[in-house]
Design a protein around this motif. Structure first.
Motif, PDB file in Angstrom:
ATOM      1  N   ASP A 105       1.134   4.148  -2.904  1.00 39.76           N
ATOM      2  CA  ASP A 105       0.848   5.558  -2.578  1.00 39.76           C
ATOM      3  C   ASP A 105       1.942   6.472  -3.129  1.00 39.76           C
ATOM      4  O   ASP A 105       1.660   7.592  -3.557  1.00 39.76           O
ATOM      5  CB  ASP A 105       0.821   5.786  -1.060  1.00 39.76           C
ATOM      6  CG  ASP A 105      -0.352   5.120  -0.355  1.00 39.76           C
ATOM      7  OD1 ASP A 105      -1.257   4.615  -1.035  1.00 39.76           O
ATOM      8  OD2 ASP A 105      -0.344   5.128   0.901  1.00 39.76           O
ATOM      9  N   GLU A 106       3.192   6.009  -3.076  1.00 42.53           N
ATOM     10  CA  GLU A 106       4.306   6.879  -3.481  1.00 42.53           C
ATOM     11  C   GLU A 106       4.455   6.918  -5.001  1.00 42.53           C
ATOM     12  O   GLU A 106       4.530   7.988  -5.593  1.00 42.53           O
ATOM     13  CB  GLU A 106       5.634   6.380  -2.869  1.00 42.53           C
ATOM     14  CG  GLU A 106       5.634   6.187  -1.364  1.00 42.53           C
ATOM     15  CD  GLU A 106       5.510   7.469  -0.558  1.00 42.53           C
ATOM     16  OE1 GLU A 106       5.171   8.517  -1.122  1.00 42.53           O
ATOM     17  OE2 GLU A 106       5.738   7.406   0.669  1.00 42.53           O
ATOM     18  N   GLY A 107       4.561   5.718  -5.595  1.00 39.25           N
ATOM     19  CA  GLY A 107       4.945   5.663  -7.001  1.00 39.25           C
ATOM     20  C   GLY A 107       3.844   5.261  -7.949  1.00 39.25           C
ATOM     21  O   GLY A 107       4.046   5.204  -9.157  1.00 39.25           O
ATOM     22  N   VAL A 147      12.853   9.741   6.284  1.00 39.05           N
ATOM     23  CA  VAL A 147      12.637  10.509   5.055  1.00 39.05           C
ATOM     24  C   VAL A 147      11.234  11.132   5.086  1.00 39.05           C
ATOM     25  O   VAL A 147      11.035  12.290   4.700  1.00 39.05           O
ATOM     26  CB  VAL A 147      12.831   9.615   3.811  1.00 39.05           C
ATOM     27  CG1 VAL A 147      12.316  10.310   2.551  1.00 39.05           C
ATOM     28  CG2 VAL A 147      14.306   9.247   3.648  1.00 39.05           C
ATOM     29  N   GLU A 148      10.260  10.380   5.606  1.00 44.01           N
ATOM     30  CA  GLU A 148       8.895  10.915   5.711  1.00 44.01           C
ATOM     31  C   GLU A 148       8.860  12.115   6.664  1.00 44.01           C
ATOM     32  O   GLU A 148       8.183  13.113   6.402  1.00 44.01           O
ATOM     33  CB  GLU A 148       7.931   9.831   6.236  1.00 44.01           C
ATOM     34  CG  GLU A 148       7.798   8.609   5.347  1.00 44.01           C
ATOM     35  CD  GLU A 148       6.644   8.702   4.350  1.00 44.01           C
ATOM     36  OE1 GLU A 148       5.860   9.659   4.435  1.00 44.01           O
ATOM     37  OE2 GLU A 148       6.541   7.813   3.489  1.00 44.01           O
ATOM     38  N   VAL A 149       9.572  12.001   7.771  1.00 41.98           N
ATOM     39  CA  VAL A 149       9.581  13.097   8.756  1.00 41.98           C
ATOM     40  C   VAL A 149      10.258  14.331   8.150  1.00 41.98           C
ATOM     41  O   VAL A 149       9.774  15.463   8.295  1.00 41.98           O
ATOM     42  CB  VAL A 149      10.289  12.640  10.051  1.00 41.98           C
ATOM     43  CG1 VAL A 149      10.531  13.818  10.987  1.00 41.98           C
ATOM     44  CG2 VAL A 149       9.467  11.560  10.754  1.00 41.98           C
ATOM     45  N   ALA A 206       0.846  -1.207   0.000  1.00 38.10           N
ATOM     46  CA  ALA A 206       0.000   0.000   0.000  1.00 38.10           C
ATOM     47  C   ALA A 206       0.879   1.253   0.000  1.00 38.10           C
ATOM     48  O   ALA A 206       0.619   2.213  -0.741  1.00 38.10           O
ATOM     49  CB  ALA A 206      -0.927  -0.008   1.218  1.00 38.10           C
ATOM     50  N   HIS A 207       1.926   1.223   0.808  1.00 34.71           N
ATOM     51  CA  HIS A 207       2.826   2.377   0.902  1.00 34.71           C
ATOM     52  C   HIS A 207       3.508   2.646  -0.449  1.00 34.71           C
ATOM     53  O   HIS A 207       3.513   3.775  -0.951  1.00 34.71           O
ATOM     54  CB  HIS A 207       3.860   2.094   2.000  1.00 34.71           C
ATOM     55  CG  HIS A 207       4.736   3.262   2.326  1.00 34.71           C
ATOM     56  ND1 HIS A 207       5.478   3.322   3.480  1.00 34.71           N
ATOM     57  CD2 HIS A 207       5.013   4.400   1.643  1.00 34.71           C
ATOM     58  CE1 HIS A 207       6.155   4.461   3.501  1.00 34.71           C
ATOM     59  NE2 HIS A 207       5.900   5.130   2.394  1.00 34.71           N
ATOM     60  N   GLY A 208       4.050   1.589  -1.055  1.00 31.79           N
ATOM     61  CA  GLY A 208       4.738   1.748  -2.343  1.00 31.79           C
ATOM     62  C   GLY A 208       3.815   2.288  -3.424  1.00 31.79           C
ATOM     63  O   GLY A 208       4.214   3.136  -4.231  1.00 31.79           O
ATOM     64  N   ASP A 228      -1.889  12.105   2.850  1.00 34.98           N
ATOM     65  CA  ASP A 228      -1.548  10.720   2.480  1.00 34.98           C
ATOM     66  C   ASP A 228      -0.374  10.203   3.319  1.00 34.98           C
ATOM     67  O   ASP A 228      -0.309   9.017   3.649  1.00 34.98           O
ATOM     68  CB  ASP A 228      -1.099  10.628   1.010  1.00 34.98           C
ATOM     69  CG  ASP A 228      -2.191  10.933  -0.004  1.00 34.98           C
ATOM     70  OD1 ASP A 228      -3.363  11.073   0.376  1.00 34.98           O
ATOM     71  OD2 ASP A 228      -1.838  11.029  -1.204  1.00 34.98           O
ATOM     72  N   GLU A 229       0.597  11.080   3.596  1.00 33.43           N
ATOM     73  CA  GLU A 229       1.817  10.635   4.285  1.00 33.43           C
ATOM     74  C   GLU A 229       1.557  10.307   5.753  1.00 33.43           C
ATOM     75  O   GLU A 229       2.325   9.560   6.369  1.00 33.43           O
ATOM     76  CB  GLU A 229       2.926  11.701   4.211  1.00 33.43           C
ATOM     77  CG  GLU A 229       3.308  12.186   2.816  1.00 33.43           C
ATOM     78  CD  GLU A 229       4.039  11.170   1.953  1.00 33.43           C
ATOM     79  OE1 GLU A 229       4.043   9.975   2.290  1.00 33.43           O
ATOM     80  OE2 GLU A 229       4.588  11.590   0.917  1.00 33.43           O
ATOM     81  N   ARG A 230       0.477  10.842   6.314  1.00 30.54           N
ATOM     82  CA  ARG A 230       0.241  10.627   7.758  1.00 30.54           C
ATOM     83  C   ARG A 230       0.133   9.145   8.092  1.00 30.54           C
ATOM     84  O   ARG A 230       0.644   8.699   9.116  1.00 30.54           O
ATOM     85  CB  ARG A 230      -1.040  11.341   8.208  1.00 30.54           C
ATOM     86  CG  ARG A 230      -0.876  12.841   8.339  1.00 30.54           C
ATOM     87  CD  ARG A 230      -1.927  13.451   9.254  1.00 30.54           C
ATOM     88  NE  ARG A 230      -3.283  13.036   8.964  1.00 30.54           N
ATOM     89  CZ  ARG A 230      -4.095  12.390   9.829  1.00 30.54           C
ATOM     90  NH1 ARG A 230      -3.680  12.103  11.049  1.00 30.54           N
ATOM     91  NH2 ARG A 230      -5.315  12.051   9.464  1.00 30.54           N
ATOM     92  N   ILE A 231      -0.501   8.366   7.195  1.00 35.21           N
ATOM     93  CA  ILE A 231      -0.651   6.936   7.491  1.00 35.21           C
ATOM     94  C   ILE A 231       0.716   6.230   7.405  1.00 35.21           C
ATOM     95  O   ILE A 231       0.967   5.267   8.117  1.00 35.21           O
ATOM     96  CB  ILE A 231      -1.707   6.270   6.568  1.00 35.21           C
ATOM     97  CG1 ILE A 231      -2.013   4.825   6.972  1.00 35.21           C
ATOM     98  CG2 ILE A 231      -1.268   6.266   5.111  1.00 35.21           C
ATOM     99  CD1 ILE A 231      -2.859   4.677   8.175  1.00 35.21           C
ATOM    100  N   HIS A 232       1.615   6.744   6.552  1.00 39.11           N
ATOM    101  CA  HIS A 232       2.948   6.131   6.447  1.00 39.11           C
ATOM    102  C   HIS A 232       3.718   6.327   7.748  1.00 39.11           C
ATOM    103  O   HIS A 232       4.314   5.395   8.291  1.00 39.11           O
ATOM    104  CB  HIS A 232       3.752   6.738   5.293  1.00 39.11           C
ATOM    105  CG  HIS A 232       3.075   6.585   3.957  1.00 39.11           C
ATOM    106  ND1 HIS A 232       3.439   7.300   2.851  1.00 39.11           N
ATOM    107  CD2 HIS A 232       2.050   5.776   3.565  1.00 39.11           C
ATOM    108  CE1 HIS A 232       2.686   6.953   1.828  1.00 39.11           C
ATOM    109  NE2 HIS A 232       1.831   6.040   2.232  1.00 39.11           N
ATOM    110  N   VAL A 233       3.715   7.561   8.228  1.00 34.93           N
ATOM    111  CA  VAL A 233       4.410   7.837   9.489  1.00 34.93           C
ATOM    112  C   VAL A 233       3.777   7.011  10.615  1.00 34.93           C
ATOM    113  O   VAL A 233       4.476   6.416  11.440  1.00 34.93           O
ATOM    114  CB  VAL A 233       4.363   9.350   9.802  1.00 34.93           C
ATOM    115  CG1 VAL A 233       4.887   9.642  11.194  1.00 34.93           C
ATOM    116  CG2 VAL A 233       5.156  10.133   8.753  1.00 34.93           C
TER     117      VAL A 233
HETATM  118 FE   LIG Z   1       5.180   8.525   2.209  1.00 37.10          FE
END
Ligand SMILES: [Fe+2]
Ligand SMILES: [Fe+2]
Length: 353
Positions: free
Chosen positions: A147-149, A214-216, A143-145, A255-260
């Motif tokens: 979301d990014e690419g 990197v996300e932070v 899911a993360h990958g 979107d990034e909040r769920i990654h962190v």
């Molecule tokens: Fe991310």
């Protein structure tokens, strides 16, 4: 008890959007609800799952690892004020380059969706079936990958396309030639950090830490772009496009909040596990996670920003001088928050790692 075992299909599932996400001529991931609020992709089950796993941490008395911009020592370079003075003098290339590079790095994040990663079940004594760690290969990394690419099957753009759209809205698609892309923004391999683990598990642990940091760091960079796009004194001939660009930065940040959140949860769980060392010894998770985390925070918060800045600053100053003469260069230098440190820094030999 909240449910803590989820299938891969569930973790990849999407909300029923009232409206798809289209902007600046791109068809993009995520969508909008009835009220017009942006909803990130693949978060129908991911958010409740991550919150449930965080509930599990709390039940075991484990704190959530601190991972926020408060860890960072340096702001972005160039800073918001420096970009602003360059834009006021009609010089958008440094921002254009930095948005292009961000898009290229986001595209590389697709790697997380491309193959199965080493499984921690072999390295940990605890039962992982109701943990975030146990779901890394069960949908979280894929899911993360995506979301990014992006997911080629969907034909929808992801963060890479969203950054290019932001760039195009603010400065125009072909305003400048493509910049040179730095090789990597993760800590280079510098020998074993967790020799008690088998190498693939150490590499996987460090990958998760690198991605989280990197996300932070990205949160800080997002803020600079959002402030520039929202500044009423900039992009005067395209305020409406700039407002859309600012809204798109907000969508990426959402979107990034769920990654962190899931990565913090995984690393926090790992601090509570009992690990199987290669020597056969049972090792507490804090001994596995904490020394490596301290080293990666040091690298991302201090060393890499210093080296990256030292590499970028001389060619950038030269380009500014060529564009706007010594007057613009001195305005730029006067706004440098770390001027003393910058003047003492090594010259262009330092390379972005
Ligand atoms: Fe991310
Ligand atoms: Fe991203």
């Amino acid at each position: 008890m909240e449910r803590r075992a989820w299938t891969r299909e569930e973790l990849l599932s999407e909300h029923a959007y009232a409206r798809g996400h289209e902007a600046a001529g791109y068809r993009l991931h995520g969508g909008f609800d009835e009220a017009g609020t942006y909803v990130p992709p693949r978060t129908l089950a991911r958010w409740p799952a991550v919150l449930a796993w965080q509930g599990g941490l709390a039940e075991r008395g484990l704190p959530l690892l601190a991972a926020d911009p408060g860890l960072l020592v340096h702001g972005t370079f160039p800073s918001f004020e420096q970009h602003r003075v360059l834009l006021q003098h009609g010089y958008g290339q440094p921002l254009w380059n930095s948005l292009t590079i961000t898009g290229v790095f986001e595209a590389r994040g697709r790697l997380l969706a491309e193959f199965p990663f080493p499984d921690f079940r072999e390295a940990v004594r605890d039962d992982l079936s109701e943990t975030a760690t146990g779901h890394l290969n069960g949908g979280l990394l894929v899911a993360h990958g995506l979301d990014e690419g992006g997911d080629p099957a969907s034909g929808l753009g992801a963060h890479d396309a969203m950054w290019f759209a932001i760039r195009d809205l603010l400065l125009g698609a072909d305003a400048w030639p493509a910049p040179e892309i730095p090789e990597s923004i993760t800590r280079p391999d510098a020998g074993r950090l967790v020799p008690e683990l088998a190498l693939p598990h150490e590499q996987m642990l460090l990958l998760l830490m690198n991605v989280l940091l990197v996300e932070v760091r990205a949160e800080v960079a997002f803020d600079t772009t959002r402030r520039l796009a929202s500044d009423p004194g900039l992009f005067l001939d395209r305020r409406e496009r700039a407002a859309l660009a600012a809204a798109m930065v907000d969508r990426i940040a959402e979107d990034e909040r769920i990654h962190v959140a899931y990565l913090r949860t995984v690393l926090s769980e790992m601090r509570g596990f009992s690990w199987k060392g290669v020597s056969g010894r049972a090792i507490p998770g804090t001994e596995i996670v904490d020394p490596a985390w301290r080293e990666l925070v040091r690298w991302h918060a201090e060393e890499n920003p210093r080296l990256a800045r030292a590499a970028l600053r001389p060619p950038l100053r030269e380009a500014i001088r060529r564009h706007g003469g010594v007057r613009l260069l001195s305005l730029f230098d006067d706004l440098d928050p770390d001027r003393a440190a910058a003047d003492a820094a090594p010259g262009p030999v330092a390379r972005v790692a």
